[in-house]
Motif scaffolding. Structure first.
Motif: not given
Length: 347
Positions: A7-27, A55-61
């Motif tokens: 199941i693939c998530p939609g908008r609203g799922t990349y927030n402050k805790p997810e900052l750096g997610y691609l760096h940590r997990h993208f293979p 830093k996570f930016s609500l307006s940008r991210h």
């Protein structure tokens, strides 16, 4: 082999805790660089720059033209790390923008063409920014379906939408919650008409347009002009769409898939709860795997399974008991769960 629906998530799922997610997990760094090249050619910030920000930016991210690409890449990266030696993926579905990701995961689009679709539609919606969305629960804390409350809310939506200055409709049915789309008069009227719940709801979604409503007609038209049906292929894995319809490998007309993706999927209600119910009943998986980013979609999956009376689960307590004894839902956005379905170590 464990049979799983992804199941693939939609908008609203990349927030402050997810900052750096691609760096940590993208293979696949070469693939990630190709996404950055596509964005740079459009004058957009590279994903690695956004994901690597201090830093996570609500307006940008959370802007559509940034959030869509980040979420797609995180979803795709997680899918690529699933241990296919132990997990048999029997079907793929997604929530809202997650449908675009699902197309790529199932092989109906190449990873790069999937990114082009996501990036283009995210940019078009951000540019137009027509209307907005809000979320409102239709079940209590126990997640037990309340048909009478659903009917009352649906009748209220219909009455508000009948007003000359208001547009209001169901954007996404999440099982235990409804996402509503409309113009600002319609959304404000609804907010004033319903009781507040937990000091949070009705919750307006920042940087969200009136997705999955007829207000998005101009965006759908621009999407069809920008993205040809030549990008699409018959999927390698079954896809369950936002109506609960199944697109089968070897039996999918690509022109019809293109038309749905850039037509009905943009302008009509996305019935995520039905998609989950169909995936559960038609494919009888042992496991539902929600890819990252984020962890918020797991509750909607559980509520949708409860609403569908899946394996006799009647409420939140039943679901929690099942999760403790024999988990049926894995959220890859949670480090303590993703290791159950990947070969990653020390995540």
């Amino acid at each position: 082999m464990t049979k799983a629906v992804v199941i693939c998530p939609g908008r609203g799922t990349y927030n402050k805790p997810e900052l750096g997610y691609l760096h940590r997990h993208f293979p696949d760094q070469d693939l990630l660089r190709s996404f950055d090249t596509q964005r740079s050619a459009r004058g957009e910030a590279p994903l690695t720059e956004l994901d690597g920000a201090d830093k996570f930016s609500l307006s940008r991210h959370t802007r559509g033209d940034n959030a869509s690409g980040l979420i797609y890449a995180a979803t795709l990266g997680d899918f690529l790390t699933i241990d296919r030696d132990t997990i048999e993926i029997v079907a793929i579905t997604g929530n809202s923008m997650g449908w675009y990701s699902a197309l790529a995961l199932a092989g109906a689009l190449s990873p790069r063409d999937g990114f082009e679709l996501v990036n283009t539609m995210g940019a078009l919606m951000q540019e137009a920014m027509i209307g907005g969305q809000l979320v409102y629960p239709i079940t209590g804390d126990n997640w037990v379906p309340e048909p009478e409350k659903r009917r009352e809310i649906m009748n209220l939506i219909a009455r508000i939408d009948e007003r000359d200055d208001c547009v209001l409709t169901v954007s996404i049915d999440l099982g235990g919650m409804l996402v509503l789309a409309g113009n600002h008069h319609g959304l404000d009227t609804f907010k004033q008409a319903v009781p507040q719940i937990d000091g949070r709801y009705p919750m307006v979604l920042a940087n969200h347009a009136a997705f999955h409503s007829h207000l998005q007609g101009p965006v759908a038209e621009k999407g069809r002009a920008a993205l040809s049906d030549g990008l699409f292929a018959s999927p390698d894995l079954p896809l369950v769409d936002g109506r609960g319809a199944i697109w089968w490998p070897g039996a999918t007309k690509t022109a019809a898939l293109w038309e749905y993706t850039l037509g009905h999927q943009v302008t009509e209600t996305y019935d995520f709860a039905r998609a989950i119910a169909v995936a559960a009943r038609e494919f009888a998986p042992d496991l539902f795997i929600v890819t990252g980013p984020g962890t918020t979609l797991g509750g909607a999956v559980a509520q949708s399974l409860i609403a569908a009376d899946w394996q006799g689960m009647q409420g939140k307590d039943d679901f929690k008991t099942r999760q403790q004894s024999d988990p049926i839902l894995i959220s890859m956005g949670m480090d303590d769960q993703r290791g159950r379905v990947t070969k990653e170590k020390n995540t």
